[in-house]
Design an enzyme around this catalytic site. Structure first.
Site, PDB file in Angstrom:
ATOM      1  N   GLU A   1      51.155  97.871  17.174  1.00 42.47           N
ATOM      2  CA  GLU A   1      50.942  97.254  15.865  1.00 42.47           C
ATOM      3  C   GLU A   1      49.827  97.940  15.084  1.00 42.47           C
ATOM      4  OE1 GLU A   1      50.032  92.809  13.965  1.00 42.47           O
ATOM      5  OE2 GLU A   1      50.000  93.107  16.135  1.00 42.47           O
TER       6      GLU A   1
ATOM      7  N   HIS B   1      55.210  92.385  21.544  1.00 41.63           N
ATOM      8  CA  HIS B   1      54.568  93.167  20.494  1.00 41.63           C
ATOM      9  C   HIS B   1      54.313  94.577  21.030  1.00 41.63           C
ATOM     10  CE1 HIS B   1      53.328  88.948  19.615  1.00 41.63           C
ATOM     11  NE2 HIS B   1      53.439  89.326  18.350  1.00 41.63           N
TER      12      HIS B   1
ATOM     13  N   HIS C   1      53.160  89.418  25.532  1.00 43.35           N
ATOM     14  CA  HIS C   1      52.399  89.604  24.297  1.00 43.35           C
ATOM     15  C   HIS C   1      52.312  91.059  23.863  1.00 43.35           C
ATOM     16  CE1 HIS C   1      48.861  90.053  21.665  1.00 43.35           C
ATOM     17  NE2 HIS C   1      49.305  88.920  21.152  1.00 43.35           N
TER      18      HIS C   1
ATOM     19  N   ASP D   1      56.966  87.129  10.933  1.00 46.79           N
ATOM     20  CA  ASP D   1      55.779  86.846  11.728  1.00 46.79           C
ATOM     21  C   ASP D   1      55.333  85.421  11.372  1.00 46.79           C
ATOM     22  OD1 ASP D   1      53.704  87.229  13.572  1.00 46.79           O
ATOM     23  OD2 ASP D   1      53.353  89.267  12.905  1.00 46.79           O
TER      24      ASP D   1
ATOM     25  N   GLU E   1      55.420  82.740  25.549  1.00 49.27           N
ATOM     26  CA  GLU E   1      54.626  83.965  25.576  1.00 49.27           C
ATOM     27  C   GLU E   1      53.693  84.027  26.780  1.00 49.27           C
ATOM     28  OE1 GLU E   1      53.005  86.583  22.083  1.00 49.27           O
ATOM     29  OE2 GLU E   1      51.669  84.857  22.343  1.00 49.27           O
TER      30      GLU E   1
ATOM     31  N   HIS F   1      61.253  86.455  14.529  1.00 50.71           N
ATOM     32  CA  HIS F   1      59.879  86.439  15.076  1.00 50.71           C
ATOM     33  C   HIS F   1      58.971  85.610  14.175  1.00 50.71           C
ATOM     34  CE1 HIS F   1      56.597  88.318  17.515  1.00 50.71           C
ATOM     35  NE2 HIS F   1      55.887  88.064  16.416  1.00 50.71           N
TER      36      HIS F   1
ATOM     37  N   SER G   1      45.109  89.942  30.534  1.00 51.79           N
ATOM     38  CA  SER G   1      44.950  91.301  31.064  1.00 51.79           C
ATOM     39  C   SER G   1      44.055  91.361  32.295  1.00 51.79           C
ATOM     40  CB  SER G   1      44.358  92.208  29.973  1.00 51.79           C
ATOM     41  OG  SER G   1      43.088  91.720  29.550  1.00 51.79           O
TER      42      SER G   1
ATOM     43  N   HIS H   1      55.519  82.552  14.520  1.00 52.25           N
ATOM     44  CA  HIS H   1      54.576  81.787  15.346  1.00 52.25           C
ATOM     45  C   HIS H   1      54.352  80.429  14.678  1.00 52.25           C
ATOM     46  CE1 HIS H   1      53.338  85.305  17.835  1.00 52.25           C
ATOM     47  NE2 HIS H   1      53.577  85.978  16.726  1.00 52.25           N
TER      48      HIS H   1
END
Length: 407
Positions: A210, A207, A180, A309, A142, A62, A146, A64
């Site tokens: 978290e 994810h 995501h 990450d 990704e 994982h 929402s 980015h």
């Protein structure tokens, strides 16, 4: 065909002594040198230095790449403060990380022994660099969004990025899907993406749990996320609960990143579905989210792997550094057992979670291998020493091809 002659081989389950490895793209045989020379008479024999150790290449599940420009731009110590700083600096971070910036991140991972990585791509800007990298790459496109009113546009963008990654035709590159998080992706989008995953047999990550902000928002539509969603997205409540989110993934093995704030019930759901947790200890510390309870993870018999990450929440893309921090972070666990588990988490276990034929020095596995220069004969605490002392990596092989050599 080539033959390597290390003094020691970490498989990573067993330490072998005075054995050699014959390989091309895959590891063909592990045996004494004389036996291999008889069987593979035309093979090139590569003599290694005294106290050399052959081990599997590392797997960073994982990362980015697109956010690799960050060094001092973002705020650490609190998740919400960090999130607002990401939004405030997004244009500069994305615009400031062109091809050369992302290439440096990929090169740095290779130098530290990472032969496979999972790139979580938000915009597709890193596709060209990842496609051309020497490493094996699981390219997680990704999906985020929402708001139901934006669902079609967001899904169209996601689909075009996924299609672009599927056009890459090279060994060791695997198009995949990332959702995501439960607070940032509408259930309609999740279902549409999961249908693609199932139809096309793609690898999947997300994810999950978290931060405390995520916990409170999903449970009560309250907490630090309330003003964030109301002010920025005009959204007064969460679009789904944690339980509803996890239920979407039943029957679809997924790599869930972080999982720091998960409940026992959620842990049971992860275990019963054969999911994997991706643990990013440095990121969790820098964003003020606490530490994953590895004892609880082990109690529930959940698969877990270690990853860095991205540089938006780390200072290095270096799994040896990540393992060292984890070794000290989880001070309640037996030191040697944890060290051995950490080594497996970035080799054999990560390969299994990603469904890749690598992560072990074993016949039939892809020849993704590191040659390390130890200072003396290893003992039973080799796993601890590998993590603490960062021995020089003199050779790196990916699919049997030499990538680096400083002998």
């Amino acid at each position: 065909m080539q033959i390597l002659t290390p003094n020691y081989i970490l498989t990573p389950d067993v330490l072998l002594k005075d054995m050699a490895v014959a390989f091309d793209k895959t590891i063909r045989k592990i045996a004494p040198l004389e036996e291999l020379q008889k069987e593979f008479g035309d093979a090139d024999v590569i003599e290694l230095k005294k106290n050399s150790l052959l081990m599997p290449g590392l797997i960073n599940a994982h990362v980015h790449i697109e956010f690799s420009a960050n060094k001092t731009s973002l705020s650490y110590g609190d998740f919400i403060s960090w999130l607002y700083s990401v939004i405030e600096n997004r244009e500069g971070l994305i615009g400031g990380c062109g091809k050369e910036c992302m290439q440096r991140a990929v090169d740095a991972m290779l130098e530290s022994g990472i032969t496979t990585f999972g790139a979580v791509s938000s915009h597709g800007m890193d596709l060209e660099v990842c496609a051309a990298s020497p490493q094996n790459v699981v390219f997680f496109n990704e999906l985020i969004g929402s708001q139901a009113t934006m669902a079609d546009a967001l899904f169209g963008d996601f689909r075009s990025r996924l299609d672009a990654s599927k056009s890459v035709q090279r060994e060791g590159f695997y198009p995949a899907v990332a959702i995501h998080s439960p607070y940032s992706v509408h259930p309609i989008l999740i279902q549409k993406a999961l249908q693609i995953v199932k139809n096309e047999g793609l690898k999947l990550t997300a994810h999950f749990m978290e931060s405390n902000a995520e916990r409170e928002w999903l449970d009560k539509s309250e907490g630090d996320f309330k003003s964030f969603f109301e002010n920025l997205l005009k959204q007064s409540s969460a679009t789904s609960s944690a339980a509803e989110f996890l239920a979407s993934f039943e029957g679809q093995k997924t790599l869930f990143t972080h999982v720091v704030k998960a409940s026992d019930e959620e842990m049971e759901s992860l275990a019963s579905n054969g999911h994997t947790i991706i643990h990013c200890p440095i990121s969790n510390r820098l964003l003020g989210n606490g530490a994953l309870d590895l004892a609880k993870v082990q109690k529930h018999s959940i698969n877990w792997v270690l990853a860095t990450d991205g540089l938006s929440s780390n200072y290095k893309l270096d799994l040896f550094e990540e393992m060292k921090c984890a070794l000290f972070m989880h001070s309640n666990l037996p030191l040697l057992d944890l060290a051995r588990s950490l080594i497996k988490s970035v080799t054999k276990d990560a390969a299994a979670a990603l469904g890749l034929n690598t992560g072990e020095i074993r016949e039939g596995k892809n020849a993704d291998m590191l040659v390390l220069e130890l200072e003396s004969e290893p003992n039973d605490e080799l796993a601890i020493h590998l993590i603490l002392h960062r021995y020089n990596i003199s050779q790196i092989y990916i699919n049997g091809k030499l990538q680096k050599c400083s002998l």
